[in-house]
Scaffold this active site. Sequence first.
Site, PDB file in Angstrom:
ATOM      1  N   LYS A  58       0.847  -1.194   0.000  1.00 19.41           N
ATOM      2  CA  LYS A  58       0.000   0.000   0.000  1.00 19.41           C
ATOM      3  C   LYS A  58       0.885   1.248   0.000  1.00 19.41           C
ATOM      4  O   LYS A  58       1.665   1.446   0.921  1.00 19.41           O
ATOM      5  CB  LYS A  58      -0.931  -0.027   1.207  1.00 19.41           C
ATOM      6  CG  LYS A  58      -1.910  -1.207   1.184  1.00 19.41           C
ATOM      7  CD  LYS A  58      -2.819  -1.226   2.380  1.00 19.41           C
ATOM      8  CE  LYS A  58      -2.072  -1.484   3.663  1.00 19.41           C
ATOM      9  NZ  LYS A  58      -2.976  -1.717   4.824  1.00 19.41           N
ATOM     10  N   THR A  70      -8.668   9.500   8.055  1.00 16.56           N
ATOM     11  CA  THR A  70      -8.313   8.222   7.428  1.00 16.56           C
ATOM     12  C   THR A  70      -8.249   7.078   8.432  1.00 16.56           C
ATOM     13  O   THR A  70      -7.695   6.027   8.143  1.00 16.56           O
ATOM     14  CB  THR A  70      -6.954   8.347   6.722  1.00 16.56           C
ATOM     15  OG1 THR A  70      -5.970   8.782   7.687  1.00 16.56           O
ATOM     16  CG2 THR A  70      -7.012   9.335   5.576  1.00 16.56           C
ATOM     17  N   GLY A 108      -8.922   3.853  10.168  1.00 16.02           N
ATOM     18  CA  GLY A 108      -9.567   2.611   9.741  1.00 16.02           C
ATOM     19  C   GLY A 108      -9.354   2.244   8.286  1.00 16.02           C
ATOM     20  O   GLY A 108      -9.939   1.263   7.802  1.00 16.02           O
ATOM     21  N   THR A 109      -8.500   2.981   7.557  1.00 17.51           N
ATOM     22  CA  THR A 109      -8.319   2.672   6.136  1.00 17.51           C
ATOM     23  C   THR A 109      -7.725   1.281   5.915  1.00 17.51           C
ATOM     24  O   THR A 109      -8.181   0.528   5.056  1.00 17.51           O
ATOM     25  CB  THR A 109      -7.418   3.722   5.448  1.00 17.51           C
ATOM     26  OG1 THR A 109      -6.207   3.866   6.202  1.00 17.51           O
ATOM     27  CG2 THR A 109      -8.110   5.056   5.347  1.00 17.51           C
ATOM     28  N   GLY A 110      -6.693   0.937   6.692  1.00 17.17           N
ATOM     29  CA  GLY A 110      -6.060  -0.369   6.509  1.00 17.17           C
ATOM     30  C   GLY A 110      -7.004  -1.521   6.813  1.00 17.17           C
ATOM     31  O   GLY A 110      -7.086  -2.492   6.055  1.00 17.17           O
ATOM     32  N   CYS A 111      -7.727  -1.401   7.915  1.00 14.58           N
ATOM     33  CA  CYS A 111      -8.692  -2.439   8.290  1.00 14.58           C
ATOM     34  C   CYS A 111      -9.781  -2.580   7.236  1.00 14.58           C
ATOM     35  O   CYS A 111     -10.155  -3.681   6.830  1.00 14.58           O
ATOM     36  CB  CYS A 111      -9.331  -2.097   9.634  1.00 14.58           C
ATOM     37  SG  CYS A 111      -8.178  -1.860  10.983  1.00 14.58           S
TER      38      CYS A 111
END
Length: 475
Positions: A379, A411, A413-416
């Site tokens: 990412k 942003t 919580g973007t990875g989850c």
Amino acid sequence: MPSGLYLITDDNSDGSLFKRVESALKGGVRTVQYRAKEATADERFGMAQKLRKACHAAGAKLIINDFPELAKEIDADGVHLGQDDMSVSQARQMLGRDKIIGVSTHSVDQALKAESHGADYIALGSIFPTSSKDAPELVGIDALRKVRRAIRVPLVAIGGIDITGADLAIDAGADAVAVISSVMQDRSPGIAAREISLLFNRKLGRPRGRVLTIAGSDCGGGAGIQADLKTISLLGSYGSCVITALTAQNTLGVKGVFPIDSNFVTEQLNAVLDDIGTDTIKTGMLSWGGTVTRVAQAIRRHCLLAVVDPVMIAKGGAPLLDKEALDSLLSQMLPQAYLLTPNLPEAEKITGTKVRNLAEMEEAGRLLQDLGARNVLMKGGHLINDDAVDLLLIGDAKHELRSPRIETKNTHGTGCTYSSAIATFLAQGLPLLKAVEEAKKFIDLSIITAVESGKGHGSVNHVEAAFRYFHEHRS
């Protein structure tokens, strides 16, 4: 009747055939066709008996290729005939009315003839080019569509089928796809089988597919288990969860972490997997080494596709993974990762290399594959450029996924959300590249529509993103 993944065995020159088939059955194979022209009669009999027992234990069917006498002798589920073998009626008389009889065909006329003679299913091929010296002439995907329209019995696509070919064949109307080397020659036959067998989930109603998220709880609702379950449900799948840690956090950062005992993590895992089951797993915060090891063991035992988000540091900088857990991540979890989804700081932490541009992203991603991850999504949100560029490494291939950079502090919580969206689309029957492409659309929408919540890094907007995704962006 054959449906789903149909496995044709290859030779047993290294003595590993049974072990590979057993692994593939764990991955979701529904029919095994035992083909052993070069084996002796005694070898065929012994292997066929073992395969019948393994297939029936897994709820699958065993079909014998070309030898109806052997099928009768071991009480197999049926026989598969070629164009030059005995007739369907002769095989029916030998085996009885309750056994399955399939026929290989290469045209609409042959398929119609086999159906009229009483075949229970039709195999058509070769759909794609194959290296097999015994492969019939290429018929192509258009012929598959024509045969699907012409016959009523189940249709099996055969010949040169890998994950991409299976995707096309299912959309063209195949009830089952027959594979040989793409599963039998894979280093992990069970995982290769699982990724193809999940493609058939696209035919399910909603909720379509099951996703198990294994992660920490975010009491603020923006990340962790809460973000995962929102994503899974809003995108139309069934979500279950295993909680690995409780956190006290909000938009300003993590205030405290309470790890869940690994024995209780195991109890949660067993409760879900032994009853409800799951199609894919998404892992997030695993907290400490004992938990990482238990989760990795469960993924391996159940032969599941795992999207592993190596959560190490919270948005506000708080560490979420201790040294023991990092060591376990490297030794235990990476080899079980169907897809590893690190951001650049996480990739640097794992590989010990700097990642500042696309070339270094690929280099780090290849190192992660060398450490055991089957596929890697690097990412690129931390790159300093105009576009947000992610790099997806699928085996030896690479794919760049670009989108305009969105300037916002909201942003959380973007990875989850990104990783759970990928796991959801995989569970719904999309192959990996398409699953990542659709998940990127969803995560971009969730960032674009993010609203202020709290005094720090606000959460992405799952609800509005799902609404716009289904109304505007679903391809």
